[in-house]
Design a protein around this motif. Sequence first.
Motif, PDB file in Angstrom:
ATOM      1  N   SER A 173      10.392  -3.669  32.716  1.00  0.00           N
ATOM      2  CA  SER A 173      10.512  -2.128  32.256  1.00  0.00           C
ATOM      3  C   SER A 173      11.494  -1.514  33.426  1.00  0.00           C
ATOM      4  CB  SER A 173       9.221  -1.525  32.376  1.00  0.00           C
ATOM      5  OG  SER A 173       8.284  -2.053  31.429  1.00  0.00           O
ATOM      6  N   ALA A 174      11.701  -2.289  34.343  1.00  0.00           N
ATOM      7  CA  ALA A 174      12.425  -1.509  35.431  1.00  0.00           C
ATOM      8  C   ALA A 174      14.004  -1.382  35.125  1.00  0.00           C
ATOM      9  CB  ALA A 174      12.259  -2.341  36.885  1.00  0.00           C
ATOM     10  N   LEU A 175      14.485  -0.115  35.240  1.00  0.00           N
ATOM     11  CA  LEU A 175      15.919   0.103  34.951  1.00  0.00           C
ATOM     12  C   LEU A 175      16.663   0.090  36.348  1.00  0.00           C
ATOM     13  CD1 LEU A 175      15.260   3.591  32.945  1.00  0.00           C
ATOM     14  CD2 LEU A 175      16.219   1.322  31.969  1.00  0.00           C
ATOM     15  N   ASP A 186      16.331  -6.483  32.851  1.00  0.00           N
ATOM     16  CA  ASP A 186      17.460  -6.884  33.730  1.00  0.00           C
ATOM     17  C   ASP A 186      17.859  -5.646  34.502  1.00  0.00           C
ATOM     18  OD1 ASP A 186      19.000  -8.328  35.062  1.00  0.00           O
ATOM     19  OD2 ASP A 186      20.709  -8.330  33.763  1.00  0.00           O
ATOM     20  N   PRO A 187      16.980  -5.015  35.436  1.00  0.00           N
ATOM     21  CA  PRO A 187      17.165  -3.945  36.311  1.00  0.00           C
ATOM     22  C   PRO A 187      18.504  -4.163  37.071  1.00  0.00           C
ATOM     23  CG  PRO A 187      15.672  -5.276  37.433  1.00  0.00           C
ATOM     24  CD  PRO A 187      15.676  -5.847  36.203  1.00  0.00           C
ATOM     25  N   ILE A 188      18.938  -2.802  37.601  1.00  0.00           N
ATOM     26  CA  ILE A 188      20.101  -2.825  38.492  1.00  0.00           C
ATOM     27  C   ILE A 188      19.638  -2.446  39.966  1.00  0.00           C
ATOM     28  CG2 ILE A 188      22.072  -2.718  36.593  1.00  0.00           C
ATOM     29  CD1 ILE A 188      21.978   0.214  37.145  1.00  0.00           C
ATOM     30  N   GLU A 194      39.888  -5.947  33.945  1.00  0.00           N
ATOM     31  CA  GLU A 194      38.681  -6.787  34.094  1.00  0.00           C
ATOM     32  C   GLU A 194      37.952  -6.602  35.454  1.00  0.00           C
ATOM     33  OE1 GLU A 194      39.311 -10.787  33.263  1.00  0.00           O
ATOM     34  OE2 GLU A 194      40.123 -10.695  31.303  1.00  0.00           O
ATOM     35  N   TRP A 195      38.804  -6.173  36.593  1.00  0.00           N
ATOM     36  CA  TRP A 195      38.044  -6.018  37.927  1.00  0.00           C
ATOM     37  C   TRP A 195      37.304  -4.941  38.028  1.00  0.00           C
ATOM     38  CZ3 TRP A 195      39.362  -2.103  40.889  1.00  0.00           C
ATOM     39  CH2 TRP A 195      40.549  -1.524  40.617  1.00  0.00           C
ATOM     40  N   HIS A 196      37.588  -3.933  37.010  1.00  0.00           N
ATOM     41  CA  HIS A 196      36.711  -2.609  36.896  1.00  0.00           C
ATOM     42  C   HIS A 196      35.430  -2.824  36.877  1.00  0.00           C
ATOM     43  CE1 HIS A 196      40.453   0.054  35.958  1.00  0.00           C
ATOM     44  NE2 HIS A 196      40.805  -0.575  37.021  1.00  0.00           N
ATOM     45  N   GLN A 197      35.171  -4.096  36.036  1.00  0.00           N
ATOM     46  CA  GLN A 197      33.604  -4.227  35.490  1.00  0.00           C
ATOM     47  C   GLN A 197      32.921  -4.640  36.879  1.00  0.00           C
ATOM     48  OE1 GLN A 197      33.810  -7.363  32.566  1.00  0.00           O
ATOM     49  NE2 GLN A 197      35.061  -6.244  31.317  1.00  0.00           N
ATOM     50  N   ASP A 198      33.592  -5.160  37.730  1.00  0.00           N
ATOM     51  CA  ASP A 198      32.648  -5.324  39.198  1.00  0.00           C
ATOM     52  C   ASP A 198      32.416  -4.019  39.822  1.00  0.00           C
ATOM     53  OD1 ASP A 198      33.245  -8.117  38.732  1.00  0.00           O
ATOM     54  OD2 ASP A 198      35.299  -8.192  39.684  1.00  0.00           O
ATOM     55  N   CYS A 199      32.854  -3.152  39.604  1.00  0.00           N
ATOM     56  CA  CYS A 199      32.592  -1.940  40.045  1.00  0.00           C
ATOM     57  C   CYS A 199      31.296  -1.336  39.742  1.00  0.00           C
ATOM     58  CB  CYS A 199      33.847  -0.665  40.224  1.00  0.00           C
ATOM     59  SG  CYS A 199      35.346  -1.328  40.896  1.00  0.00           S
ATOM     60  N   VAL A 200      31.054  -1.542  38.340  1.00  0.00           N
ATOM     61  CA  VAL A 200      30.057  -0.857  37.485  1.00  0.00           C
ATOM     62  C   VAL A 200      28.849  -1.556  37.325  1.00  0.00           C
ATOM     63  CG1 VAL A 200      29.563   0.527  35.551  1.00  0.00           C
ATOM     64  CG2 VAL A 200      32.007   0.794  36.911  1.00  0.00           C
ATOM     65  N   GLN A 201      27.650  -1.275  37.689  1.00  0.00           N
ATOM     66  CA  GLN A 201      26.338  -1.803  37.139  1.00  0.00           C
ATOM     67  C   GLN A 201      25.794  -0.554  36.124  1.00  0.00           C
ATOM     68  OE1 GLN A 201      23.754  -3.916  39.972  1.00  0.00           O
ATOM     69  NE2 GLN A 201      24.492  -2.534  41.308  1.00  0.00           N
ATOM     70  N   LYS A 202      25.390  -1.064  34.954  1.00  0.00           N
ATOM     71  CA  LYS A 202      24.912   0.109  33.938  1.00  0.00           C
ATOM     72  C   LYS A 202      23.828  -0.625  33.353  1.00  0.00           C
ATOM     73  CE  LYS A 202      28.214  -0.979  30.247  1.00  0.00           C
ATOM     74  NZ  LYS A 202      27.381  -1.471  29.184  1.00  0.00           N
ATOM     75  N   VAL A 214      19.282   2.063  27.328  1.00  0.00           N
ATOM     76  CA  VAL A 214      18.140   1.849  26.503  1.00  0.00           C
ATOM     77  C   VAL A 214      17.953   2.672  25.582  1.00  0.00           C
ATOM     78  CG1 VAL A 214      15.568   1.381  27.004  1.00  0.00           C
ATOM     79  CG2 VAL A 214      17.437   0.737  28.724  1.00  0.00           C
ATOM     80  N   ASP A 215      17.738   2.194  24.381  1.00  0.00           N
ATOM     81  CA  ASP A 215      17.352   2.996  23.216  1.00  0.00           C
ATOM     82  C   ASP A 215      18.138   4.068  22.884  1.00  0.00           C
ATOM     83  OD1 ASP A 215      15.247   1.308  22.745  1.00  0.00           O
ATOM     84  OD2 ASP A 215      13.560   2.804  23.266  1.00  0.00           O
ATOM     85  N   GLY A 216      19.351   4.087  23.419  1.00  0.00           N
ATOM     86  CA  GLY A 216      20.262   5.418  23.136  1.00  0.00           C
ATOM     87  C   GLY A 216      19.921   6.376  23.805  1.00  0.00           C
ATOM     88  N   LYS A 217      18.738   6.262  25.056  1.00  0.00           N
ATOM     89  CA  LYS A 217      18.182   7.635  25.480  1.00  0.00           C
ATOM     90  C   LYS A 217      18.591   7.691  26.930  1.00  0.00           C
ATOM     91  CE  LYS A 217      14.010   7.793  22.787  1.00  0.00           C
ATOM     92  NZ  LYS A 217      12.464   7.419  22.614  1.00  0.00           N
ATOM     93  N   ILE A 218      18.581   6.530  27.403  1.00  0.00           N
ATOM     94  CA  ILE A 218      19.221   6.456  29.002  1.00  0.00           C
ATOM     95  C   ILE A 218      20.277   5.638  29.195  1.00  0.00           C
ATOM     96  CG2 ILE A 218      18.134   5.864  31.032  1.00  0.00           C
ATOM     97  CD1 ILE A 218      15.191   5.947  29.705  1.00  0.00           C
ATOM     98  N   CYS A 219      21.121   6.022  30.163  1.00  0.00           N
ATOM     99  CA  CYS A 219      22.179   5.292  30.647  1.00  0.00           C
ATOM    100  C   CYS A 219      22.124   5.426  32.085  1.00  0.00           C
ATOM    101  CB  CYS A 219      23.545   5.922  30.061  1.00  0.00           C
ATOM    102  SG  CYS A 219      24.898   4.732  30.787  1.00  0.00           S
ATOM    103  N   VAL A 220      21.988   4.475  32.932  1.00  0.00           N
ATOM    104  CA  VAL A 220      21.789   4.323  34.273  1.00  0.00           C
ATOM    105  C   VAL A 220      22.934   3.604  34.792  1.00  0.00           C
ATOM    106  CG1 VAL A 220      20.695   3.574  36.368  1.00  0.00           C
ATOM    107  CG2 VAL A 220      19.351   4.286  34.286  1.00  0.00           C
ATOM    108  N   THR A 221      23.807   4.107  35.554  1.00  0.00           N
ATOM    109  CA  THR A 221      25.199   3.661  36.341  1.00  0.00           C
ATOM    110  C   THR A 221      25.232   3.745  37.885  1.00  0.00           C
ATOM    111  OG1 THR A 221      26.181   4.797  34.065  1.00  0.00           O
ATOM    112  CG2 THR A 221      27.481   3.744  36.051  1.00  0.00           C
ATOM    113  N   ILE A 222      25.407   2.504  38.369  1.00  0.00           N
ATOM    114  CA  ILE A 222      25.584   2.509  39.722  1.00  0.00           C
ATOM    115  C   ILE A 222      27.155   2.092  39.788  1.00  0.00           C
ATOM    116  CG2 ILE A 222      25.232   1.267  42.027  1.00  0.00           C
ATOM    117  CD1 ILE A 222      22.924   3.026  40.859  1.00  0.00           C
ATOM    118  N   LEU A 223      28.096   3.014  40.563  1.00  0.00           N
ATOM    119  CA  LEU A 223      29.300   2.761  40.693  1.00  0.00           C
ATOM    120  C   LEU A 223      29.604   2.592  42.185  1.00  0.00           C
ATOM    121  CD1 LEU A 223      32.311   2.435  40.005  1.00  0.00           C
ATOM    122  CD2 LEU A 223      32.419   5.246  39.996  1.00  0.00           C
ATOM    123  N   SER A 224      30.432   1.423  42.685  1.00  0.00           N
ATOM    124  CA  SER A 224      30.432   0.944  44.110  1.00  0.00           C
ATOM    125  C   SER A 224      31.781   0.770  44.064  1.00  0.00           C
ATOM    126  CB  SER A 224      29.885  -0.244  44.422  1.00  0.00           C
ATOM    127  OG  SER A 224      28.374  -0.166  43.880  1.00  0.00           O
TER     128      SER A 224
END
Length: 712
Positions: free
Chosen positions: A481-483, A520-522, A574-582, A585-595
């Motif tokens: 359940s961890a986001l 698969d938490p971030i 393509e390398w942009h994807q390495d900057c972002v973890q997201k 879930v359920d179209g309700k929650i979007c968690v994003t970590i940008l490094s």
Amino acid sequence: MKVVALVSGGKDSCYVMMKCIQYGHEIVALANLLPVDDSVDELDSYMYQTVGHQIIVSYAECMNVPLFRRRIRGSSRHQKLSYQMTPDDEVEDLFVLLSEVKRQIPSITAVSSGAIASDYQRLRVESICSRLGLVSLAFLWKQDQTLLLQEMIANGIKAILVKVAAIGLDPSKHLGKDLAFMEPYLLKLKELYGSNVCGEGGEYETLTLDCLPLYNARIVLDEFQVVLHSPDSIAPVGVLHPTTFHLEKKDSNSLEKKEPGLVFEVQGDGPNTPESTRQPDNGTVEHTRNRVSLSKTGKENTFSICCWLEDSSQSSTGLREDLETALKETESQLLKQGFNWQNVLYIHLYISDMSEFAAANETYVKFITHEKCPFGVPSRSTIELPLVQAGLGKAYVEVLVANDQSKRVLHVQSISSWAPSCIGPYSQATLHKGVLHMAGQLGLDPPTMNLRNEGAVAELNQALTNSEAIAEAFRCSISSSALLFVVFCSARTEESERSQLHEKFLSFLDLAKSSRRVLDPIFLYILVPDLPKRALVEVKPVLYVQEDSETDDETRQDQFGEGDYGCWGYKPEEWHQDCVQKRVVDGKICVTILSISTEVMKKLHEPKEEQQLERVTRFCVYLLNKTLYENSFSWNDTHGENDLRIHFYKSRCVRKEIIQRFETAFKELNEMSPEGRVAKEPIFNLVPVLGAGNSSASLDNIITCELFSLRS
């Protein structure tokens, strides 16, 4: 600690005394509540076992400690789960009893009770302890009942059944039978009917006649009567009424070494009027409003308020004064918008010096109290940050607020073997709108409340074990359940250990995986100067708890089409994807970590140093915007929130420039975006850190953005 043990005669209250001694505490007194009428075996009580009370008087002699007893005058008047002081309630009899024990033995600091599964009983004992300034010890809390029963028998608890009230138990056959003799049959009833083998569902009650390590004498029951209360054909109810008994010495000298414990009957009336709600001492600090800064993010459902003091290092105020000013201003902002502390879900408490943690807590409890939060006190994490170096004063408060009272709070104050207690007005976890906000978890051994001393990896493992126990209370698991896991690493952590933390994280989650789908938490790792109790690691998990049977959905994408993401000349690469973890879930929650690391900086091809920060902030806004819209979210969902936290290196001048650059970037995005895409520039909170990254081995990001989007 010196402990007064609540004893009912049952196996649980006796076994918890053994656990107290195991963890180094000393039993110095016993306390018991009994009916007004000696001939009555059982009262209609939600709190107390009274069957077998005739024998309890002998416990003082068996243990050579004083026994304090009070007759129960009240009844179950306040029947809601969370107790509030109520005149003539049976809980007030316990308050009077323990007040007298504390008066006569001032050295007592803790109360033990045999609570295993009843929140109703645990919360009432905790309420009394809170009022009397005592610590609640409940070492049996949340333990596996089958294993617990086996432990009790193996460790010398000699008890008999004195009440039965469940299918499969017969008063004529089973009353008076020894617990060890009954164990196989109780396990069989569990298998057949789902019964609680320790009797936590009211299946049975016991009377302890001997407790090998504690008693100097055993109680011998000479005669008794079986009293049938209900002749129900499926689950008859009956009790055992002791008539005669005597003590049998175990050792010819055992009862002569000490004076037998005295027995005190406690009289007096309980309080007749509710205690007044504590109010903050508003006269201790002259609040300098011109130095207070606030930000507010979010919209209708939840929003955040941040409060800090600008350039506090230039004044003579200390952490206590800065924190009181910040909390007072936060309280004022809540009231202006029609809310108060009971609407708060979570509090990030950032302080400049962890050595002043006790002073910070003293100030905190002036504002956030149980009385002000009848639906449950908010969860909390406390971190030391380089606030002064960043020009943010000595205290920084960030609160997450809900516009309703639908939150569900878990607040266990008793010290137990389950998970670390929260002795004070902050809770282990708060659930709201499917999001479980867990308090910062340290690597504390729950029964001793001591940190694991084998290093950062061991602390992390214990913190995750504690997190899993809390998650299970909400019928979920951190592995499924961890986001998001925010992991705070103390600067005192060795770099060699720091690099091992992520591997330990992944191996723990691997072992804990259930048959349910794993989200698969971030991860976000943050390097900070210090943590409470000088811990090396603190974990803050955020979980998604499904409120219905829907399957997790991470496929709702591209409903806005590809869109034009070529702002400021950026094109999807393509390398942009390495900057972002997201995680979506359920179209309700979007968690994003940008490094944004130094490697990313090089790829941005900006040779001029003075323009690098401008390009980085624009790039951050571009990627955050792209991530939201590709996953069907926007900056201005009608009913939702966007909580944007930006972690940056501690420099004061960089902070001011970051604010300016991000504000400019959002304004430009608004001007370039299609009509209605960004109705208003998002507000963000800046948090100064020593380092951050999505790996424990690399914490040298220039900027790390943490965006939590929630749509109802």
